[in-house]
Design a protein around this motif. Structure first.
Motif, PDB file in Angstrom:
ATOM      1  N   VAL A  19       5.397 -22.410 -17.549  1.00  0.00           N
ATOM      2  CA  VAL A  19       5.087 -23.658 -18.512  1.00  0.00           C
ATOM      3  C   VAL A  19       4.048 -24.569 -17.701  1.00  0.00           C
ATOM      4  N   ALA A  20       3.989 -24.509 -16.257  1.00  0.00           N
ATOM      5  CA  ALA A  20       2.862 -25.410 -15.469  1.00  0.00           C
ATOM      6  C   ALA A  20       1.605 -24.723 -15.921  1.00  0.00           C
ATOM      7  N   GLY A  21       1.254 -23.531 -16.167  1.00  0.00           N
ATOM      8  CA  GLY A  21      -0.102 -22.818 -16.611  1.00  0.00           C
ATOM      9  C   GLY A  21      -0.333 -23.286 -17.741  1.00  0.00           C
ATOM     10  N   VAL A  22       0.637 -23.436 -18.949  1.00  0.00           N
ATOM     11  CA  VAL A  22       0.228 -23.526 -20.388  1.00  0.00           C
ATOM     12  C   VAL A  22      -0.194 -25.145 -20.336  1.00  0.00           C
ATOM     13  N   LEU A  23       0.502 -26.065 -19.622  1.00  0.00           N
ATOM     14  CA  LEU A  23       0.406 -27.465 -19.666  1.00  0.00           C
ATOM     15  C   LEU A  23      -1.180 -27.740 -18.823  1.00  0.00           C
ATOM     16  N   GLY A  24      -1.324 -26.978 -17.939  1.00  0.00           N
ATOM     17  CA  GLY A  24      -2.482 -27.069 -17.233  1.00  0.00           C
ATOM     18  C   GLY A  24      -3.641 -26.697 -18.115  1.00  0.00           C
ATOM     19  N   PHE A  25      -3.518 -25.814 -18.949  1.00  0.00           N
ATOM     20  CA  PHE A  25      -4.598 -25.350 -19.854  1.00  0.00           C
ATOM     21  C   PHE A  25      -4.938 -26.257 -20.758  1.00  0.00           C
ATOM     22  N   ILE A  26      -3.760 -26.938 -21.242  1.00  0.00           N
ATOM     23  CA  ILE A  26      -4.033 -28.049 -22.399  1.00  0.00           C
ATOM     24  C   ILE A  26      -4.591 -29.274 -21.611  1.00  0.00           C
ATOM     25  N   ALA A  27      -4.414 -29.644 -20.272  1.00  0.00           N
ATOM     26  CA  ALA A  27      -4.947 -30.727 -19.558  1.00  0.00           C
ATOM     27  C   ALA A  27      -6.164 -30.481 -19.160  1.00  0.00           C
ATOM     28  N   ALA A  28      -6.767 -29.455 -19.097  1.00  0.00           N
ATOM     29  CA  ALA A  28      -8.207 -28.968 -18.292  1.00  0.00           C
ATOM     30  C   ALA A  28      -9.380 -29.919 -18.748  1.00  0.00           C
ATOM     31  N   PRO A  29      -9.566 -29.960 -20.193  1.00  0.00           N
ATOM     32  CA  PRO A  29     -10.562 -30.855 -20.740  1.00  0.00           C
ATOM     33  C   PRO A  29     -10.725 -32.106 -19.956  1.00  0.00           C
ATOM     34  N   PHE A  30      -9.280 -32.815 -20.042  1.00  0.00           N
ATOM     35  CA  PHE A  30      -9.198 -34.012 -19.749  1.00  0.00           C
ATOM     36  C   PHE A  30      -9.350 -34.277 -18.163  1.00  0.00           C
ATOM     37  N   PHE A  31      -8.648 -33.263 -17.507  1.00  0.00           N
ATOM     38  CA  PHE A  31      -9.044 -33.458 -16.063  1.00  0.00           C
ATOM     39  C   PHE A  31     -10.277 -33.150 -15.432  1.00  0.00           C
ATOM     40  N   SER A  32     -11.231 -32.600 -16.063  1.00  0.00           N
ATOM     41  CA  SER A  32     -12.542 -32.097 -15.852  1.00  0.00           C
ATOM     42  C   SER A  32     -13.401 -33.449 -15.934  1.00  0.00           C
ATOM     43  N   SER A  90      -3.480 -27.958  -7.269  1.00  0.00           N
ATOM     44  CA  SER A  90      -4.310 -26.928  -7.493  1.00  0.00           C
ATOM     45  C   SER A  90      -5.467 -27.126  -8.462  1.00  0.00           C
ATOM     46  N   MET A  91      -5.514 -27.549  -9.181  1.00  0.00           N
ATOM     47  CA  MET A  91      -6.496 -28.220 -10.093  1.00  0.00           C
ATOM     48  C   MET A  91      -7.466 -29.049  -9.664  1.00  0.00           C
ATOM     49  N   THR A  92      -6.775 -30.020  -8.546  1.00  0.00           N
ATOM     50  CA  THR A  92      -7.640 -30.939  -8.021  1.00  0.00           C
ATOM     51  C   THR A  92      -8.475 -30.142  -6.855  1.00  0.00           C
ATOM     52  N   GLU A  93      -7.911 -28.998  -6.212  1.00  0.00           N
ATOM     53  CA  GLU A  93      -8.528 -28.305  -5.219  1.00  0.00           C
ATOM     54  C   GLU A  93      -9.728 -27.351  -5.888  1.00  0.00           C
ATOM     55  N   ASP A 131     -20.942 -29.010 -13.719  1.00  0.00           N
ATOM     56  CA  ASP A 131     -20.891 -30.328 -14.679  1.00  0.00           C
ATOM     57  C   ASP A 131     -19.624 -30.337 -15.294  1.00  0.00           C
ATOM     58  N   GLU A 132     -19.324 -31.407 -16.193  1.00  0.00           N
ATOM     59  CA  GLU A 132     -17.945 -31.500 -16.615  1.00  0.00           C
ATOM     60  C   GLU A 132     -17.419 -30.369 -17.665  1.00  0.00           C
ATOM     61  N   LYS A 133     -18.403 -29.704 -18.312  1.00  0.00           N
ATOM     62  CA  LYS A 133     -18.191 -28.740 -19.028  1.00  0.00           C
ATOM     63  C   LYS A 133     -17.806 -27.400 -18.290  1.00  0.00           C
ATOM     64  N   THR A 134     -18.517 -26.982 -17.348  1.00  0.00           N
ATOM     65  CA  THR A 134     -18.321 -26.023 -16.130  1.00  0.00           C
ATOM     66  C   THR A 134     -16.976 -26.209 -15.692  1.00  0.00           C
ATOM     67  N   ILE A 135     -16.521 -27.202 -15.029  1.00  0.00           N
ATOM     68  CA  ILE A 135     -15.077 -27.452 -14.434  1.00  0.00           C
ATOM     69  C   ILE A 135     -14.123 -27.189 -15.393  1.00  0.00           C
ATOM     70  N   ALA A 136     -14.431 -27.978 -16.684  1.00  0.00           N
ATOM     71  CA  ALA A 136     -13.156 -27.782 -17.803  1.00  0.00           C
ATOM     72  C   ALA A 136     -12.963 -26.357 -18.053  1.00  0.00           C
ATOM     73  N   ALA A 137     -14.083 -25.249 -18.186  1.00  0.00           N
ATOM     74  CA  ALA A 137     -13.995 -23.941 -18.252  1.00  0.00           C
ATOM     75  C   ALA A 137     -13.199 -23.283 -17.189  1.00  0.00           C
ATOM     76  N   GLY A 138     -13.779 -23.665 -15.953  1.00  0.00           N
ATOM     77  CA  GLY A 138     -13.106 -22.986 -14.682  1.00  0.00           C
ATOM     78  C   GLY A 138     -11.728 -23.481 -14.655  1.00  0.00           C
ATOM     79  N   LEU A 139     -11.036 -24.463 -14.936  1.00  0.00           N
ATOM     80  CA  LEU A 139      -9.909 -24.894 -14.925  1.00  0.00           C
ATOM     81  C   LEU A 139      -9.187 -24.167 -15.909  1.00  0.00           C
ATOM     82  N   ARG A 140      -9.639 -23.880 -17.091  1.00  0.00           N
ATOM     83  CA  ARG A 140      -9.120 -23.119 -18.160  1.00  0.00           C
ATOM     84  C   ARG A 140      -8.496 -21.777 -17.667  1.00  0.00           C
ATOM     85  N   ALA A 141      -9.440 -21.222 -16.887  1.00  0.00           N
ATOM     86  CA  ALA A 141      -9.546 -19.866 -16.362  1.00  0.00           C
ATOM     87  C   ALA A 141      -8.260 -19.914 -15.309  1.00  0.00           C
ATOM     88  N   ASP A 142      -8.387 -20.870 -14.373  1.00  0.00           N
ATOM     89  CA  ASP A 142      -7.313 -21.162 -13.402  1.00  0.00           C
ATOM     90  C   ASP A 142      -5.947 -21.001 -14.099  1.00  0.00           C
TER      91      ASP A 142
END
Length: 457
Positions: A114-127, A255-258, A275-286
């Motif tokens: 559940v945490a992984g799915v929600l994190g995936f959805i939030a990745a572009p906003f977090f970035s 974890s996403m912050t770190e 950049d923002e695009k790279t971080i969003a993609a990286g967070l999606r992988a995480d």
């Protein structure tokens, strides 16, 4: 057009040895969480080996996602992923609160999904938070990453068991020091390929040196199976419990912050700023790696900061090297005997090498701070207070003992607290209500011009 060093494909032998060096640097960090959680549950030796292999396997898959990438998933940087240690405390809390221990892992797995799915959805906003990470912030965070990891190396140097009588003995510390000296000598007096794999060679030589002292244990190799596959849902189908889900969502935010801080650090080191695009993609992988991991009996995945130190020290910036390391992790998950070879390396030997690796991260942070405009007292204050806040969990581990367990998940991470402090202080001093003192160049311990003008009495 010449490819950027990050996208360079090295010769096969060099790719294999340098990839294996990354595995050696991260191995202890990957296997520690399953060993701790498995021991808390009371798993048998066979089941504990299975759980450890599963975490190695899923770490390899997550590393593939991060380095090679698919679609908009993966930072495509030399970025190693593995089991995050931030999840250990809440996972052991789940174990303690579960009456039937056989339900503990399914409950943990359900919460991670559940945490992984929600994190995936939030990745572009977090970035989008990347704009709040100028050099004064990123330099502080990178320095904190290195400083926060150094106690891990010091702990390894003292031996495998803190409860043992010989913990911190001269033998263990001597082996750690010998390994450190070996790595330094290799870095100083060798060139080319040998110099680049100095850490790996240091681990091998250090392990050989440890044999006469009876510190090297080869039993993991003798007891390990040759082939083993992490059967999906081996410990049972996921269960979804609200309290466990909430705690793992908090861990995911940490974890996403770190990971964001790690990507910014690595981008600086490999000279391809994240950049923002790279971080969003990286967070999606995480987050995707974390969501898929429980399918194969693994835990939440996150970036491994210790490997950033290896990139900084060796200057080998190819993401394909790290992807090769991911391949080794997958093979280890499929071949317990291969995984056990890394387990042979004594903890003090890892500690000696860790001093170099983690210290290199801190040094990279200092290099970034040099470019951050520290001639301005505002920036000096930002760095000073943020470092102090981030070092609290290291120097005073019980500082937050009166806080709720959920809050301590965040507060006990010096990287996270220091990062938040740096971002907030940068906003206050350099953005909100920016006034006439924005360009002051006084030292924070010196009086400003208005005070100097006041005559003494």
């Amino acid at each position: 057009m010449t490819a950027h060093p990050v996208d360079e494909k090295l010769p096969a032998l060099k790719m294999a040895t340098t990839g294996l060096q990354h595995v050696a640097a991260m191995y202890a960090g990957v296997v520690a969480p399953p060993l701790i959680v498995g021991a808390a549950i009371g798993l048998s030796g066979t089941e504990l080996t299975f759980l450890t292999g599963a975490c190695l396997f899923t770490a390899g898959l997550a590393t593939f996602l991060q380095t090679i990438g698919i679609w908009k998933i993966g930072a495509r940087l030399p970025f190693v992923n593995g089991v995050t240690f931030a999840g250990v405390a809440p996972m052991t809390a789940v174990v303690a609160s579960t009456e039937d221990k056989t339900d503990a892992l399914p409950i943990i797995f359900g919460a991670v999904i559940v945490a992984g799915v929600l994190g995936f959805i939030a990745a572009p906003f977090f970035s989008k938070a990347v704009r709040f990470f100028p050099p004064v912030v990123t330099g502080t965070v990178i320095t904190l990453i290195g400083v926060s990891l150094l106690p891990v190396a010091f702990g390894w140097a003292q031996g495998p068991n803190p409860a043992a009588d010989d913990y911190g003995s001269t033998t263990y510390l001597g082996l750690a020091a010998a390994t450190l000296v070996i790595v330094l000598l290799l870095r100083r007096f060798t060139r080319g390929f040998v110099k680049q794999i100095a850490v790996l060679l240091g681990l091998v030589i250090g392990t050989l040196v440890a044999i006469p002292f009876g510190v090297t244990d080869f039993s993991p190799v003798a007891d390990a199976d040759i082939v083993g596959f992490p059967t999906p849902f081996h410990f049972g189908a996921p269960q979804f419990q609200v309290a466990a889900i909430v705690s793992m969502i908090v861990v995911m935010v940490v974890s996403m912050t770190e990971s964001t801080a790690d990507m910014l650090a690595l981008g600086e080191i490999v000279e391809r700023p994240a950049d923002e695009k790279t971080i969003a993609a990286g967070l999606r992988a995480d987050t995707l790696g974390s969501a898929v991991s429980p399918l194969f009996n693994g835990f939440m995945c996150s970036a491994f900061a210790q490997n950033i130190g290896l990139v900084a020290m060796t200057r080998i910036r190819s993401r394909y090297v790290v992807a090769t390391g991911g391949g080794f992790l997958v093979l280890m998950g499929l071949c317990p005997m291969a995984a056990s070879l890394i387990a042979v390396v004594p903890r003090p030997v890892l500690g000696g090498a860790g001093v170099v690796l983690f210290g290199s991260v801190a040094a990279s942070g200092i290099q970034t701070l040099v470019r951050a405009g520290l001639e301005k007292d505002n920036n000096v204050l930002i760095v000073a207070v943020s470092l102090a806040v981030g070092i609290i969990p290291i120097t005073a581990p019980e500082f937050y003992h009166a806080f709720p367990e959920t809050a301590k998940i965040v507060l006990d991470s010096g990287i996270s607290t220091g990062c938040v402090a740096a971002v907030l202080l940068n906003l206050v001093f350099n953005h909100l209500g920016k006034g006439q003192d924005a360009d002051d160049v006084t030292h924070p311990m010196e009086a400003g011009e208005d005070l100097k003008a006041v005559p003494a009495h």
